[in-house]
Design a protein around this motif. Structure first.
Motif, PDB file in Angstrom:
ATOM      1  N   GLN A 155      -3.401   3.010  -0.758  1.00  0.00           N
ATOM      2  CA  GLN A 155      -4.574   3.325   0.071  1.00  0.00           C
ATOM      3  C   GLN A 155      -4.520   2.545   1.376  1.00  0.00           C
ATOM      4  O   GLN A 155      -4.866   3.061   2.434  1.00  0.00           O
ATOM      5  CB  GLN A 155      -5.872   2.994  -0.686  1.00  0.00           C
ATOM      6  CG  GLN A 155      -6.141   3.853  -1.856  1.00  0.00           C
ATOM      7  CD  GLN A 155      -6.342   5.318  -1.490  1.00  0.00           C
ATOM      8  OE1 GLN A 155      -6.660   5.665  -0.358  1.00  0.00           O
ATOM      9  NE2 GLN A 155      -6.129   6.192  -2.452  1.00  0.00           N
ATOM     10  N   ARG A 156      -4.076   1.299   1.307  1.00  0.00           N
ATOM     11  CA  ARG A 156      -3.970   0.467   2.497  1.00  0.00           C
ATOM     12  C   ARG A 156      -2.931   1.038   3.470  1.00  0.00           C
ATOM     13  O   ARG A 156      -3.143   1.056   4.676  1.00  0.00           O
ATOM     14  CB  ARG A 156      -3.587  -0.941   2.075  1.00  0.00           C
ATOM     15  CG  ARG A 156      -3.895  -1.984   3.082  1.00  0.00           C
ATOM     16  CD  ARG A 156      -3.444  -3.324   2.587  1.00  0.00           C
ATOM     17  NE  ARG A 156      -4.577  -4.226   2.463  1.00  0.00           N
ATOM     18  CZ  ARG A 156      -4.475  -5.444   2.038  1.00  0.00           C
ATOM     19  NH1 ARG A 156      -3.324  -5.921   1.638  1.00  0.00           N
ATOM     20  NH2 ARG A 156      -5.542  -6.209   1.992  1.00  0.00           N
ATOM     21  N   GLU A 157      -1.797   1.508   2.918  1.00  0.00           N
ATOM     22  CA  GLU A 157      -0.740   2.092   3.763  1.00  0.00           C
ATOM     23  C   GLU A 157      -1.220   3.367   4.441  1.00  0.00           C
ATOM     24  O   GLU A 157      -0.917   3.625   5.591  1.00  0.00           O
ATOM     25  CB  GLU A 157       0.502   2.395   2.914  1.00  0.00           C
ATOM     26  CG  GLU A 157       1.323   1.181   2.583  1.00  0.00           C
ATOM     27  CD  GLU A 157       2.532   1.542   1.731  1.00  0.00           C
ATOM     28  OE1 GLU A 157       2.883   2.745   1.652  1.00  0.00           O
ATOM     29  OE2 GLU A 157       3.116   0.630   1.138  1.00  0.00           O
ATOM     30  N   ARG A 158      -1.945   4.191   3.704  1.00  0.00           N
ATOM     31  CA  ARG A 158      -2.444   5.452   4.267  1.00  0.00           C
ATOM     32  C   ARG A 158      -3.483   5.212   5.351  1.00  0.00           C
ATOM     33  O   ARG A 158      -3.591   5.965   6.308  1.00  0.00           O
ATOM     34  CB  ARG A 158      -3.035   6.320   3.158  1.00  0.00           C
ATOM     35  CG  ARG A 158      -1.989   6.882   2.260  1.00  0.00           C
ATOM     36  CD  ARG A 158      -2.598   7.784   1.218  1.00  0.00           C
ATOM     37  NE  ARG A 158      -1.553   8.213   0.286  1.00  0.00           N
ATOM     38  CZ  ARG A 158      -1.782   8.660  -0.906  1.00  0.00           C
ATOM     39  NH1 ARG A 158      -3.021   8.769  -1.347  1.00  0.00           N
ATOM     40  NH2 ARG A 158      -0.777   9.027  -1.681  1.00  0.00           N
ATOM     41  N   ALA A 159      -4.297   4.164   5.180  1.00  0.00           N
ATOM     42  CA  ALA A 159      -5.329   3.848   6.165  1.00  0.00           C
ATOM     43  C   ALA A 159      -4.734   3.289   7.455  1.00  0.00           C
ATOM     44  O   ALA A 159      -5.306   3.454   8.535  1.00  0.00           O
ATOM     45  CB  ALA A 159      -6.337   2.859   5.577  1.00  0.00           C
TER      46      ALA A 159
END
Length: 160
Positions: A155-159
């Motif tokens: 989720q952090r990478e996608r954000a």
């Protein structure tokens, strides 16, 4: 795990009520909650398909036949467990059960372990249990923790 191919064949292939991914998801959830996996799977599948009444009927439909068969066998074999024919028949069933469970595990692995690290994680978990380094409950909790961490990192990478 031995009933998984039966559920897949009936719910996915024959009736087309659920997808293979839904069956796998329900199966994983049914393993992680207390109780008999086949009953949990039946209840969760019925709940997803038709609601609470269907879930209650599914629980009865799965539990009642097994209960009646075990009750009948207990009455018939009381005092006969030491009989060599009964002991031989029960001993002969062990390899068949192992083969059924192994076949279901291989089918699950082929369908859902589509990344190298997933296969390594499954092998590591099996090894930890086989050599009795970790029991099933700590292993499930560890797997859940690792899954949550991986999800958070994704989720952090996608954000970003």
């Amino acid at each position: 795990m031995a009933a998984l191919p039966v559920f897949e064949a009936e719910l996915v292939t024959r009736r087309r009520w659920l997808s293979a991914a839904e069956v796998a998801e329900i199966y994983v959830i049914s393993q992680s909650i207390p109780g008999v996996i086949i009953v949990n799977f039946s209840v969760l599948s019925a709940m997803r398909l038709s609601g609470k009444r269907a879930a209650c009927l599914a629980a009865l439909a799965v539990v009642l036949p097994a209960f009646l068969i075990i009750l009948t066998l207990a009455v018939l074999f009381t005092g006969r467990w030491d009989n060599r024919w009964v002991a031989a028949a029960l001993s002969g069933l062990r390899p068949a059960v192992v083969a059924i469970v192994a076949g279901a595990a291989i089918r699950l692995a082929k369908a859902h372990l589509n990344r190298v690290w997933m296969g390594l994680a499954a092998a590591l978990g099996a090894g930890l249990m086989f050599f009795q380094i970790l029991g099933p409950v700590p292993l499930i909790l560890l797997g859940a923790l690792i899954g949550l961490v991986c999800h958070a990192l994704n989720q952090r990478e996608r954000a970003a």
